[in-house]
Design a protein around this motif. Structure first.
Motif, PDB file in Angstrom:
ATOM      1  N   ARG A  93      28.540  55.593  40.886  1.00  0.00           N
ATOM      2  CA  ARG A  93      28.164  54.314  41.503  1.00  0.00           C
ATOM      3  C   ARG A  93      29.393  53.683  42.151  1.00  0.00           C
ATOM      4  O   ARG A  93      29.935  52.701  41.648  1.00  0.00           O
ATOM      5  CB  ARG A  93      27.587  53.349  40.462  1.00  0.00           C
ATOM      6  N   PRO A  94      29.861  54.194  43.284  1.00  0.00           N
ATOM      7  CA  PRO A  94      31.064  53.633  43.914  1.00  0.00           C
ATOM      8  C   PRO A  94      30.931  52.147  44.237  1.00  0.00           C
ATOM      9  O   PRO A  94      31.912  51.398  44.135  1.00  0.00           O
ATOM     10  CB  PRO A  94      31.226  54.464  45.189  1.00  0.00           C
ATOM     11  N   ASP A  95      29.733  51.723  44.609  1.00  0.00           N
ATOM     12  CA  ASP A  95      29.533  50.311  44.944  1.00  0.00           C
ATOM     13  C   ASP A  95      29.603  49.412  43.713  1.00  0.00           C
ATOM     14  O   ASP A  95      29.769  48.199  43.842  1.00  0.00           O
ATOM     15  CB  ASP A  95      28.184  50.110  45.645  1.00  0.00           C
ATOM     16  N   GLY A  96      29.478  50.024  42.524  1.00  0.00           N
ATOM     17  CA  GLY A  96      29.523  49.239  41.292  1.00  0.00           C
ATOM     18  C   GLY A  96      30.855  49.353  40.575  1.00  0.00           C
ATOM     19  O   GLY A  96      30.950  49.034  39.383  1.00  0.00           O
ATOM     20  N   LEU A  97      31.882  49.795  41.298  1.00  0.00           N
ATOM     21  CA  LEU A  97      33.193  49.986  40.677  1.00  0.00           C
ATOM     22  C   LEU A  97      33.659  48.708  39.980  1.00  0.00           C
ATOM     23  O   LEU A  97      33.793  47.660  40.603  1.00  0.00           O
ATOM     24  CB  LEU A  97      34.221  50.388  41.742  1.00  0.00           C
ATOM     25  N   GLY A  98      33.898  48.817  38.669  1.00  0.00           N
ATOM     26  CA  GLY A  98      34.437  47.709  37.901  1.00  0.00           C
ATOM     27  C   GLY A  98      33.443  46.644  37.490  1.00  0.00           C
ATOM     28  O   GLY A  98      33.841  45.646  36.879  1.00  0.00           O
ATOM     29  N   ASP A  99      32.160  46.831  37.800  1.00  0.00           N
ATOM     30  CA  ASP A  99      31.206  45.782  37.422  1.00  0.00           C
ATOM     31  C   ASP A  99      30.814  45.904  35.949  1.00  0.00           C
ATOM     32  O   ASP A  99      31.217  46.842  35.247  1.00  0.00           O
ATOM     33  CB  ASP A  99      29.973  45.784  38.338  1.00  0.00           C
ATOM     34  N   ALA A 100      30.042  44.937  35.469  1.00  0.00           N
ATOM     35  CA  ALA A 100      29.707  44.870  34.046  1.00  0.00           C
ATOM     36  C   ALA A 100      28.939  46.106  33.589  1.00  0.00           C
ATOM     37  O   ALA A 100      29.162  46.620  32.477  1.00  0.00           O
ATOM     38  CB  ALA A 100      28.905  43.607  33.758  1.00  0.00           C
TER      39      ALA A 100
END
Length: 398
Positions: free
Chosen positions: A327-334
């Motif tokens: 999920r590159p677009d979710g890098l570092g999200d919860a």
């Protein structure tokens, strides 16, 4: 001045540099900072003279990071793990058991490398990647996070904005503290003496642990040194005794080390400086917080038994890399960081506690406790199924 990147890595030790190479190779923009430039010559002042056994699963990550091809020529294979109990009245073997990688795989358990050499190759790899910016002489100082990203202040007055902050800044991690994550620590009163030594009898790619009291005496294969068989040695014992040995003249130290090794490979000849490292067990209560992931010694520290430490760190990196690629677009999200915590926390806790128990057993001083340790070794080895399961667990196989 404020720079932006996908990932800021706080800490440029072996784990931090591996993470930088792995994420950089995957196409993420990475900034990695460390207050101390890596020493890449084993003879230089400040060189890390320890060695690291990269177990089988580590190779896949090193290949993904573009590191394995350059490391492979320097690898010392670890085909057999030999455990010797020398807990009798005299320092001589009374129980010897061997765990052979051929029982579970067509590859060795792993490959051993000097730490300074790992740093050299990793520094070269990062330099070849235009996605990685490696800055030395700089440390992270302050952390501010929000749902959309993180801002980190650096010791040179600059700031970094990143989607993900990876704390790889050691057992006293500044980023872990800034994220408000607590740790649990146990001190054993031990130190580990680390050095390299040549010997008359070839090691034949056998890693050997000799148990008596105070902690294991471990000899791990290295490539030959000036035509002589050579091993990296980790000698764990009471901190006071370790310090006394640090202060011994070379001839006296070599005699003491040879005796403690039960002269298993013949007399040991020192071919490096001696270094002493305190032994603790520590693990973080969580592996993540908002926009922050803990890896390596920022997340877990344990005694150097069974080559678990850095290999667990590489598992941390591989897990984060898989999640980032998925999920590159979710890098570092919860979602990503909660998944990371759940994926790694149980395994880390089990291994920290397991190594803690092994270290306590290796410290045994009384004759009864030593006898129990020897009996336990024989019992575990006696069952082929249990033996194979332990070897697979040690490698981190599922």
């Amino acid at each position: 001045m404020t720079d932006t990147c996908d990932i800021l890595i706080s800490g440029g030790g072996i784990a931090g540099m591996t993470a930088a190479a792995a994420f950089g190779t995957a196409g993420f923009k990475v900034i990695c900072v460390d207050p101390t430039p890596p020493v890449t010559n084993g003879a230089a002042e400040g060189a890390d003279l320890r060695s690291t056994a990269m177990l089988q699963p580590a190779r896949a990550l090193l290949e993904r990071a573009g590191l394995w091809e350059d490391l492979a020529p320097h690898a010392a294979p670890l085909q057999i793990m030999r455990i010797i109990d020398a807990g009798g009245d005299e320092p001589e073997p009374r129980v010897t058991r061997e765990f052979d990688a051929s029982e579970i795989s067509d590859q060795p358990f792993g490959w051993n490398f000097p730490n300074w050499l790992l740093r050299r190759e990793m520094l070269d790899r990062m330099g070849a990647l235009d996605t990685v910016d490696f800055r030395t002489g700089i440390s992270t100082t302050r952390l501010f996070t929000r749902m959309g990203g993180a801002k980190v202040s650096l010791s040179d007055g600059s700031r970094i904005e990143a989607k993900l902050v990876i704390a790889a800044d050691g057992r006293g991690s500044a980023m872990r503290a800034a994220a408000g994550i607590s740790v649990r620590t146990h001190r054993y009163g031990q130190k580990a003496l680390v050095f390299a030594a040549t010997h008359l009898i070839p090691h034949e790619n056998v890693s050997t642990e000799v148990h008596r009291t105070g902690g294991p005496f471990t000899l791990v294969p290295l490539p030959d040194h000036n035509g002589k068989p050579c091993s990296a040695v980790v000698w764990m014992d009471d901190g006071r005794l370790a310090q006394e040995r640090m202060d011994m003249d070379v001839a006296t130290f070599e005699a003491e080390a040879s005796k403690r090794s039960c002269n298993h490979f013949g007399p040991l000849t020192l071919v490096s400086r001696r270094q002493a490292w305190p032994i603790i067990s520590q693990h973080a209560d969580r592996l993540s917080s908002e926009r922050v992931a803990l890896i390596a010694e920022a997340a877990h520290v344990m005694p150097p038994i069974g080559a678990q430490g850095l290999n667990m760190s590489l598992n941390d990196i591989a897990t984060l890399l898989d999640l980032a690629n998925a999920r590159p677009d979710g890098l570092g999200d919860a979602e990503m960081l909660d998944t990371y915590h759940k994926a790694r926390y149980r395994d880390i806790t089990l291994r920290v506690h397991g190594i803690d128990l092994l270290n306590r057993a290796s410290q045994a001083k009384s004759g009864i406790a030593r006898d129990a340790r020897a009996a336990g070794l024989s019992a575990l080895y006696g069952s082929a199924g249990v033996r194979k399961m332990l070897m697979q667990m040690g490698l981190g196989m599922r």
